[in-house]
Design a protein around this motif. Structure first.
Motif, PDB file in Angstrom:
ATOM      1  N   ASN A 236      -0.576 -15.795   3.349  1.00  0.00           N
ATOM      2  CA  ASN A 236       0.834 -15.597   3.054  1.00  0.00           C
ATOM      3  C   ASN A 236       1.445 -16.862   2.465  1.00  0.00           C
ATOM      4  OD1 ASN A 236       0.608 -13.023   4.222  1.00  0.00           O
ATOM      5  ND2 ASN A 236       1.131 -13.846   6.269  1.00  0.00           N
ATOM      6  N   GLU A 238       5.049 -18.772   2.733  1.00  0.00           N
ATOM      7  CA  GLU A 238       6.222 -18.778   3.595  1.00  0.00           C
ATOM      8  C   GLU A 238       7.135 -19.928   3.194  1.00  0.00           C
ATOM      9  OE1 GLU A 238       7.313 -19.015   8.393  1.00  0.00           O
ATOM     10  OE2 GLU A 238       5.234 -19.041   7.695  1.00  0.00           O
ATOM     11  N   LEU A 256      10.103  -9.359  -8.817  1.00  0.00           N
ATOM     12  CA  LEU A 256       9.349  -9.196  -7.587  1.00  0.00           C
ATOM     13  C   LEU A 256       8.363  -8.070  -7.820  1.00  0.00           C
ATOM     14  CD1 LEU A 256      12.251  -9.424  -4.960  1.00  0.00           C
ATOM     15  CD2 LEU A 256      10.714 -11.251  -5.736  1.00  0.00           C
ATOM     16  N   ASP A 257       7.105  -8.419  -8.077  1.00  0.00           N
ATOM     17  CA  ASP A 257       6.076  -7.453  -8.436  1.00  0.00           C
ATOM     18  C   ASP A 257       5.114  -7.312  -7.264  1.00  0.00           C
ATOM     19  OD1 ASP A 257       4.331  -5.756  -9.621  1.00  0.00           O
ATOM     20  OD2 ASP A 257       3.615  -7.169 -11.147  1.00  0.00           O
ATOM     21  N   ALA A 258       5.291  -6.262  -6.473  1.00  0.00           N
ATOM     22  CA  ALA A 258       4.434  -6.031  -5.313  1.00  0.00           C
ATOM     23  C   ALA A 258       4.483  -4.563  -4.956  1.00  0.00           C
ATOM     24  CB  ALA A 258       4.881  -6.889  -4.129  1.00  0.00           C
ATOM     25  N   GLU A 259       3.503  -4.114  -4.206  1.00  0.00           N
ATOM     26  CA  GLU A 259       3.490  -2.729  -3.762  1.00  0.00           C
ATOM     27  C   GLU A 259       4.635  -2.447  -2.795  1.00  0.00           C
ATOM     28  OE1 GLU A 259      -0.304  -1.906  -2.105  1.00  0.00           O
ATOM     29  OE2 GLU A 259      -1.392  -2.121  -4.007  1.00  0.00           O
ATOM     30  N   THR A 260       4.951  -3.433  -1.982  1.00  0.00           N
ATOM     31  CA  THR A 260       6.015  -3.251  -0.991  1.00  0.00           C
ATOM     32  C   THR A 260       6.886  -4.489  -0.978  1.00  0.00           C
ATOM     33  OG1 THR A 260       4.553  -1.877   0.373  1.00  0.00           O
ATOM     34  CG2 THR A 260       6.551  -2.763   1.416  1.00  0.00           C
ATOM     35  N   VAL A 261       8.172  -4.305  -1.066  1.00  0.00           N
ATOM     36  CA  VAL A 261       9.148  -5.384  -0.963  1.00  0.00           C
ATOM     37  C   VAL A 261      10.002  -5.091   0.256  1.00  0.00           C
ATOM     38  CG1 VAL A 261      11.045  -6.600  -2.056  1.00  0.00           C
ATOM     39  CG2 VAL A 261       9.148  -5.760  -3.452  1.00  0.00           C
ATOM     40  N   ARG A 262      10.019  -5.974   1.213  1.00  0.00           N
ATOM     41  CA  ARG A 262      10.739  -5.758   2.459  1.00  0.00           C
ATOM     42  C   ARG A 262      11.826  -6.811   2.631  1.00  0.00           C
ATOM     43  NH1 ARG A 262       6.010  -4.345   6.952  1.00  0.00           N
ATOM     44  NH2 ARG A 262       5.199  -2.469   5.885  1.00  0.00           N
ATOM     45  N   LEU A 263      12.990  -6.336   3.020  1.00  0.00           N
ATOM     46  CA  LEU A 263      14.112  -7.202   3.378  1.00  0.00           C
ATOM     47  C   LEU A 263      14.595  -6.742   4.746  1.00  0.00           C
ATOM     48  CD1 LEU A 263      15.966  -7.198  -0.070  1.00  0.00           C
ATOM     49  CD2 LEU A 263      14.411  -8.937   0.812  1.00  0.00           C
TER      50      LEU A 263
END
Length: 310
Positions: A236, A238, A256-263
């Motif tokens: 990761n 951080e 933001l290029d990702a399968e999952t973006v979490r906030l």
């Protein structure tokens, strides 16, 4: 009867002439009863008496001194191991002087080149320190290397360490420090501490180790004219901050290029009445750029839940 006499140019010539005439006269008249006159002057040639004994004593003394000096010379040659090629462990060759074994120098040693044998190392040892000076034609010290009991000092315009191929590995002068190796490894537990900026094309941690960039009391800035690439192949990334973390792009976009973006900690928007949430939300943006969640509906509900922007 006649007798002839010659003249001599010396004192007492007349007396000598009368004596010679008388002597010739007596020798030429046989049968005479005249007595031969006795020689009144007798001269002894040579050294006699105490002078002769002193001379012999002096010659004997000279012979004794000669023998002692010769014996001392032979003894010194034997003790110092003198030979046609050198003295003791010191040999004189075409390339210079060759010294075998350990040697002790009580005064400064001046040499153009010092090297050991092929099969052994060169050891310089001192009870206090070892100092190597380089001088110019005027006798001024231009470079000095001092190896002391607690530290190693170098005085000069530039200090450089080269590889066996002649490639500069480490160079230090008044303006900069240049490390010419392909990789710089810092193995200390506290890492490396830089009081000013560091310019490098790559910052990389060792395999299976963490990379941490930290500024305890000030800010941490990374600048690059063509971009900054932060990559973690097996872990990761951080970023922690006590205050704000800002991502700013002057001309481009933030992607933001990702399968999952979490906030996970975005605030949830509210409205005057309580809404029924089915577990679906939409992300809304306030005019100041703040993000918040709004309960999803058939249409956009950001306007209904915009009380969080007030």
């Amino acid at each position: 009867m006649k007798g002839t006499a010659g003249t001599l140019p010396c004192p007492g010539a007349e007396r000598g002439q009368q004596q010679m005439v008388r002597e010739q006269y007596t020798t030429t008249t046989p049968g005479t009863s005249l007595e031969r006159p006795k020689n009144e002057y007798v001269y002894k040639i040579g050294i006699y008496g105490w002078r002769k004994r002193c001379l012999y004593l002096f010659v004997l003394l000279l012979l004794i001194i000669l023998v002692v000096n010769f014996s001392l010379t032979i003894w010194i040659l034997k003790v110092m191991w003198f030979s046609p090629t050198g003295m003791g462990h010191l040999r004189v060759t075409k390339e210079g002087l060759r010294l075998e074994g350990e040697s002790e120098f009580l005064f400064p040693l001046y040499a153009k080149e010092i090297h050991s044998r092929v099969d052994s190392s060169l050891l310089l040892q001192s009870t206090h320190n070892v100092t190597v000076n380089a001088r110019n034609s005027n006798g001024e010290v231009t470079g000095r290397l001092n190896v002391g009991p607690k530290m190693v000092e170098f005085h000069g315009q530039q200090f450089q360490i080269n590889s066996k191929d002649g490639k500069p590995l480490f160079t230090v002068d008044e303006n900069e420090v240049v490390i010419g190796t392909d990789k710089l490894r810092v193995t200390g537990p506290e890492g490396a501490l830089f009081e000013h900026s560091v310019e490098t094309p790559l910052v990389k941690a060792e395999a299976f180790k963490q990379l941490r960039l930290e500024s305890p009391t000030r800010s941490l800035s990374m600048d690059a004219p063509r971009g900054i690439n932060i990559k973690a192949q097996a872990g990761n990334i951080e970023a922690l901050s006590q205050m704000d973390i800002k991502l700013h792009s002057s001309d481009g976009v933030l992607l933001l290029d990702a399968e999952t973006v979490r906030l996970p900690k975005l605030p949830e928007g509210t409205r005057g009445g309580s809404g029924i949430s089915q577990g679906l939300y939409e992300i809304c943006v306030c005019p100041d750029g703040k993000l918040y969640l709004s309960v999803a509906g058939v249409g956009s509900t950001c306007q209904e839940y915009s009380r969080v922007c007030q």
